[in-house]
Motif scaffolding. Structure first.
Motif, short mmCIF file in Angstrom:
data_model
loop_
_atom_site.label_atom_id
_atom_site.label_comp_id
_atom_site.label_asym_id
_atom_site.label_seq_id
_atom_site.Cartn_x
_atom_site.Cartn_y
_atom_site.Cartn_z
N GLN A 254 -2.37 22.79 -7.02
CA GLN A 254 -3.58 22.26 -7.63
C GLN A 254 -3.64 20.74 -7.60
O GLN A 254 -4.71 20.15 -7.75
N ILE A 255 -2.49 20.09 -7.45
CA ILE A 255 -2.47 18.63 -7.41
C ILE A 255 -3.26 18.12 -6.21
O ILE A 255 -4.03 17.15 -6.30
N PHE A 256 -3.07 18.80 -5.07
CA PHE A 256 -3.69 18.35 -3.83
C PHE A 256 -4.88 19.21 -3.43
O PHE A 256 -5.33 19.15 -2.28
N ALA A 257 -5.40 19.99 -4.37
CA ALA A 257 -6.56 20.84 -4.07
C ALA A 257 -7.81 19.97 -3.92
O ALA A 257 -7.83 18.79 -4.29
N GLU A 258 -8.85 20.56 -3.36
CA GLU A 258 -10.11 19.85 -3.19
C GLU A 258 -10.65 19.40 -4.56
O GLU A 258 -10.70 20.20 -5.50
N ASN A 259 -11.03 18.13 -4.64
CA ASN A 259 -11.62 17.55 -5.85
C ASN A 259 -10.65 17.51 -7.03
O ASN A 259 -11.09 17.36 -8.18
N ALA A 260 -9.35 17.63 -6.75
CA ALA A 260 -8.36 17.56 -7.82
C ALA A 260 -7.99 16.10 -8.08
O ALA A 260 -8.59 15.17 -7.54
N SER A 261 -6.97 15.89 -8.94
CA SER A 261 -6.64 14.53 -9.40
C SER A 261 -6.28 13.59 -8.26
O SER A 261 -6.68 12.42 -8.26
N ALA B 52 0.83 -1.21 0.00
CA ALA B 52 0.00 0.00 0.00
C ALA B 52 0.87 1.26 0.00
O ALA B 52 0.55 2.25 -0.68
N LEU B 53 1.97 1.24 0.75
CA LEU B 53 2.88 2.38 0.78
C LEU B 53 3.50 2.61 -0.59
O LEU B 53 3.57 3.76 -1.07
N MET B 54 3.96 1.54 -1.23
CA MET B 54 4.55 1.67 -2.55
C MET B 54 3.54 2.22 -3.55
O MET B 54 3.86 3.07 -4.40
N ALA B 55 2.30 1.74 -3.46
CA ALA B 55 1.25 2.21 -4.37
C ALA B 55 0.96 3.69 -4.14
O ALA B 55 0.84 4.47 -5.10
N ALA B 56 0.86 4.09 -2.87
CA ALA B 56 0.56 5.49 -2.56
C ALA B 56 1.66 6.42 -3.04
O ALA B 56 1.40 7.46 -3.66
N LEU B 57 2.91 6.05 -2.76
CA LEU B 57 4.03 6.88 -3.19
C LEU B 57 4.16 6.90 -4.71
O LEU B 57 4.43 7.94 -5.32
N ALA C 232 -2.99 10.43 11.42
CA ALA C 232 -1.75 11.15 11.14
C ALA C 232 -1.96 12.20 10.05
O ALA C 232 -1.34 13.27 10.08
N SER C 233 -2.82 11.90 9.09
CA SER C 233 -3.09 12.87 8.02
C SER C 233 -3.74 14.13 8.58
O SER C 233 -3.52 15.23 8.06
N GLN C 234 -4.56 13.97 9.63
CA GLN C 234 -5.19 15.14 10.23
C GLN C 234 -4.17 16.04 10.92
O GLN C 234 -4.32 17.26 10.95
N ILE C 235 -3.12 15.41 11.45
CA ILE C 235 -2.02 16.20 12.02
C ILE C 235 -1.34 16.99 10.92
O ILE C 235 -0.99 18.17 11.08
N GLY C 236 -1.13 16.34 9.75
CA GLY C 236 -0.56 17.04 8.61
C GLY C 236 -1.42 18.21 8.17
O GLY C 236 -0.90 19.26 7.78
N GLU C 237 -2.74 18.03 8.24
CA GLU C 237 -3.65 19.13 7.87
C GLU C 237 -3.51 20.29 8.83
O GLU C 237 -3.49 21.46 8.42
N GLU C 238 -3.40 19.98 10.14
CA GLU C 238 -3.24 21.04 11.13
C GLU C 238 -1.94 21.80 10.93
O GLU C 238 -1.87 23.01 11.20
N VAL D 265 1.64 15.95 2.52
CA VAL D 265 1.77 14.87 3.51
C VAL D 265 0.39 14.35 3.88
O VAL D 265 0.15 13.13 3.94
N GLU D 266 -0.54 15.26 4.13
CA GLU D 266 -1.90 14.87 4.50
C GLU D 266 -2.54 13.98 3.44
O GLU D 266 -3.06 12.90 3.73
N GLU D 267 -2.50 14.43 2.18
CA GLU D 267 -3.17 13.70 1.12
C GLU D 267 -2.48 12.37 0.82
O GLU D 267 -3.15 11.37 0.50
N THR D 268 -1.17 12.33 0.92
CA THR D 268 -0.45 11.08 0.67
C THR D 268 -0.74 10.05 1.76
O THR D 268 -0.91 8.86 1.47
N LEU D 269 -0.80 10.49 3.01
CA LEU D 269 -1.13 9.58 4.10
C LEU D 269 -2.55 9.04 3.95
O LEU D 269 -2.81 7.86 4.21
N GLU D 270 -3.47 9.90 3.52
CA GLU D 270 -4.84 9.44 3.30
C GLU D 270 -4.88 8.40 2.18
O GLU D 270 -5.57 7.38 2.29
#
Length: 218
Positions: free
Chosen positions: A49-56, A25-30, A166-172, A178-183
């Protein structure tokens, strides 16, 4: 009761045998994140824009959760015993995550979206289904429930939950990448876990059809 906890935790019982799920899963996410990043750089799309809301990147997250939900439905339909219950839990969690990632319908978003009241209602239905199924299964097979929630079997779900936390910590900290990749990592854990449960459930169903003894070891 506390004296029995170590026995329950380390006692005999089925374990989650797909132990490399965290790595795959980590390899796939990265890999997916790097591919989207590279494609966007080629097209001169700003990183924001890559990590914007509703983006790719978020669309890939939704696709992973949809695949996890579908695989869980297959596993529930074909499975038996506590692997079926594990698939149901995974499916409800994946479906809730899919609804969470679905954009809210507004003026500029009208196709792939959901109204807030519909989203809340569907989440409530999913939670009710899970509660009813848990109570019914616990009444029929308490030992099976205890096996299903044993960390040696359920740790992929715990990992997925920890990653979302952990992603919520990245958001804060305003670390959007980091947030989007962890999600995405978390959602790939759910997707691969659901696919594995669907695989062993389908294999078990085939064995039952041929009158063979089925002893899956998830």
């Amino acid at each position: 009761m506390l004296a029995r906890f170590p026995d329950w935790l380390m006692g005999k019982g089925q374990r989650w045998s797909y132990t490399r799920i965290w790595m795959h899963a980590l390899m796939a996410a990265l890999g997916v994140t790097a591919a989207i990043w590279g494609a966007s750089a080629t097209l001169a799309v700003p990183v924001a824009q890559i990590f914007a809301e509703n983006a790719s990147h978020e669309l890939v997250q939704s696709a992973a959760l949809a695949a996890a939900t579908l695989a869980s439905v297959i596993a529930v339909a074909r499975g038996t015993g506590f692997p079926r219950y594990a698939a149901l839990v995974t499916g409800v969690i994946s479906f809730a995550g899919f609804l969470r990632e679905t954009p809210t319908c507004r003026g500029d978003v009208e196709i792939f979206c959901a109204a807030p009241d519909i989203r809340s209602s569907l989440m409530a239905v999913g939670a009710a289904v899970l509660i009813i199924a848990t109570l019914a299964y616990a009444r029929r097979d308490r030992a099976g429930i205890l096996q299903a929630i044993n960390p040696r079997f359920s740790w992929p779900l715990a990992l997925a939950g920890a990653l979302v936390g952990a992603s919520q910590i990245g958001e804060e900290l305003h670390l959007v990448a980091v947030e989007e990749t962890l999600e995405l990592y978390s959602y790939f854990v759910l997707m691969l876990g659901a696919a594995y449960l669907a695989l062993i459930s389908t294999r078990a169903a085939v064995l039952r059809q041929h009158g063979c003894e089925d002893k899956p070891k998830p």
